[in-house]
Motif scaffolding. Structure first.
Motif, mmCIF file in Angstrom:
data_model
loop_
_atom_site.group_PDB
_atom_site.id
_atom_site.type_symbol
_atom_site.label_atom_id
_atom_site.label_comp_id
_atom_site.label_asym_id
_atom_site.label_seq_id
_atom_site.Cartn_x
_atom_site.Cartn_y
_atom_site.Cartn_z
ATOM 1 N N ALA A 1 0.818 -1.214 0.000
ATOM 2 C CA ALA A 1 0.000 0.000 0.000
ATOM 3 C C ALA A 1 0.852 1.264 0.000
ATOM 4 O O ALA A 1 0.329 2.372 -0.151
ATOM 5 N N ALA A 2 2.153 1.099 0.126
ATOM 6 C CA ALA A 2 3.077 2.245 0.208
ATOM 7 C C ALA A 2 3.229 2.921 -1.151
ATOM 8 O O ALA A 2 3.017 2.305 -2.199
ATOM 9 N N PRO A 3 3.664 4.178 -1.130
ATOM 10 C CA PRO A 3 3.986 4.842 -2.401
ATOM 11 C C PRO A 3 5.163 4.131 -3.070
ATOM 12 O O PRO A 3 5.988 3.505 -2.389
ATOM 13 N N VAL A 4 5.235 4.231 -4.383
ATOM 14 C CA VAL A 4 6.307 3.551 -5.116
ATOM 15 C C VAL A 4 7.690 4.010 -4.670
ATOM 16 O O VAL A 4 8.670 3.277 -4.807
ATOM 17 N N SER A 5 7.780 5.183 -4.083
ATOM 18 C CA SER A 5 9.064 5.676 -3.578
ATOM 19 C C SER A 5 9.562 4.866 -2.387
ATOM 20 O O SER A 5 10.694 5.048 -1.945
ATOM 21 N N ASP B 1 10.734 10.369 -5.111
ATOM 22 C CA ASP B 1 9.394 10.963 -5.093
ATOM 23 C C ASP B 1 9.032 11.463 -6.491
ATOM 24 O O ASP B 1 7.892 11.306 -6.933
ATOM 25 N N ARG B 2 9.988 12.040 -7.188
ATOM 26 C CA ARG B 2 9.745 12.533 -8.555
ATOM 27 C C ARG B 2 9.414 11.370 -9.492
ATOM 28 O O ARG B 2 8.520 11.471 -10.332
ATOM 29 N N ASP B 3 10.141 10.264 -9.361
ATOM 30 C CA ASP B 3 9.824 9.075 -10.161
ATOM 31 C C ASP B 3 8.380 8.649 -9.903
ATOM 32 O O ASP B 3 7.653 8.289 -10.829
ATOM 33 N N GLY B 4 7.980 8.689 -8.639
ATOM 34 C CA GLY B 4 6.613 8.348 -8.281
ATOM 35 C C GLY B 4 5.607 9.263 -8.940
ATOM 36 O O GLY B 4 4.561 8.809 -9.423
ATOM 37 N N GLU B 5 5.918 10.560 -8.987
ATOM 38 C CA GLU B 5 5.035 11.521 -9.656
ATOM 39 C C GLU B 5 4.918 11.193 -11.139
ATOM 40 O O GLU B 5 3.825 11.254 -11.711
ATOM 41 N N ARG C 1 1.732 -1.934 -4.955
ATOM 42 C CA ARG C 1 0.811 -2.944 -5.500
ATOM 43 C C ARG C 1 0.383 -2.582 -6.923
ATOM 44 O O ARG C 1 0.346 -3.437 -7.811
ATOM 45 N N GLU C 2 0.051 -1.329 -7.153
ATOM 46 C CA GLU C 2 -0.368 -0.912 -8.498
ATOM 47 C C GLU C 2 0.776 -1.058 -9.496
ATOM 48 O O GLU C 2 0.551 -1.465 -10.641
ATOM 49 N N LEU C 3 1.994 -0.744 -9.077
ATOM 50 C CA LEU C 3 3.143 -0.900 -9.960
ATOM 51 C C LEU C 3 3.332 -2.372 -10.321
ATOM 52 O O LEU C 3 3.541 -2.711 -11.482
ATOM 53 N N ALA C 4 3.219 -3.254 -9.329
ATOM 54 C CA ALA C 4 3.374 -4.690 -9.570
ATOM 55 C C ALA C 4 2.310 -5.216 -10.528
ATOM 56 O O ALA C 4 2.568 -6.144 -11.302
#
Length: 72
Positions: free
Chosen positions: A24-28, A35-39, A51-54
């Motif tokens: 459930a954590a942010p991709v960062s 954090d920028r990669d996550g954005e 989870r969404e990235l996976a």
């Protein structure tokens, strides 16, 4: 089932968290993802969590192609 060394793949702040918390954590939370990669992932694919990235179809496709290459 393959094991994974969480210390190697997670930012230090997330290494001692439960798997549900990590998913459930942010991709960062992943080591090397800023954090920028996550954005940028959010802008490009609507991905905000590990989870969404996976589950991202492009990630699954790339993994499938890589598996084909190692099967040779």
């Amino acid at each position: 089932m393959a094991s994974i060394d969480l210390d190697k793949v997670l930012d230090k702040a997330w290494a001692d968290r439960s798997v549900p918390d990590i998913l459930a954590a942010p991709v960062s939370a992943l080591k090397g993802v800023s954090d920028r990669d996550g954005e940028l992932l959010k802008e490009a694919f609507g991905v905000t969590t590990v989870r969404e990235l996976a589950g991202l179809k492009y990630v699954r496709w790339a993994q499938g192609l890589a598996a084909l290459d190692t099967a040779r």
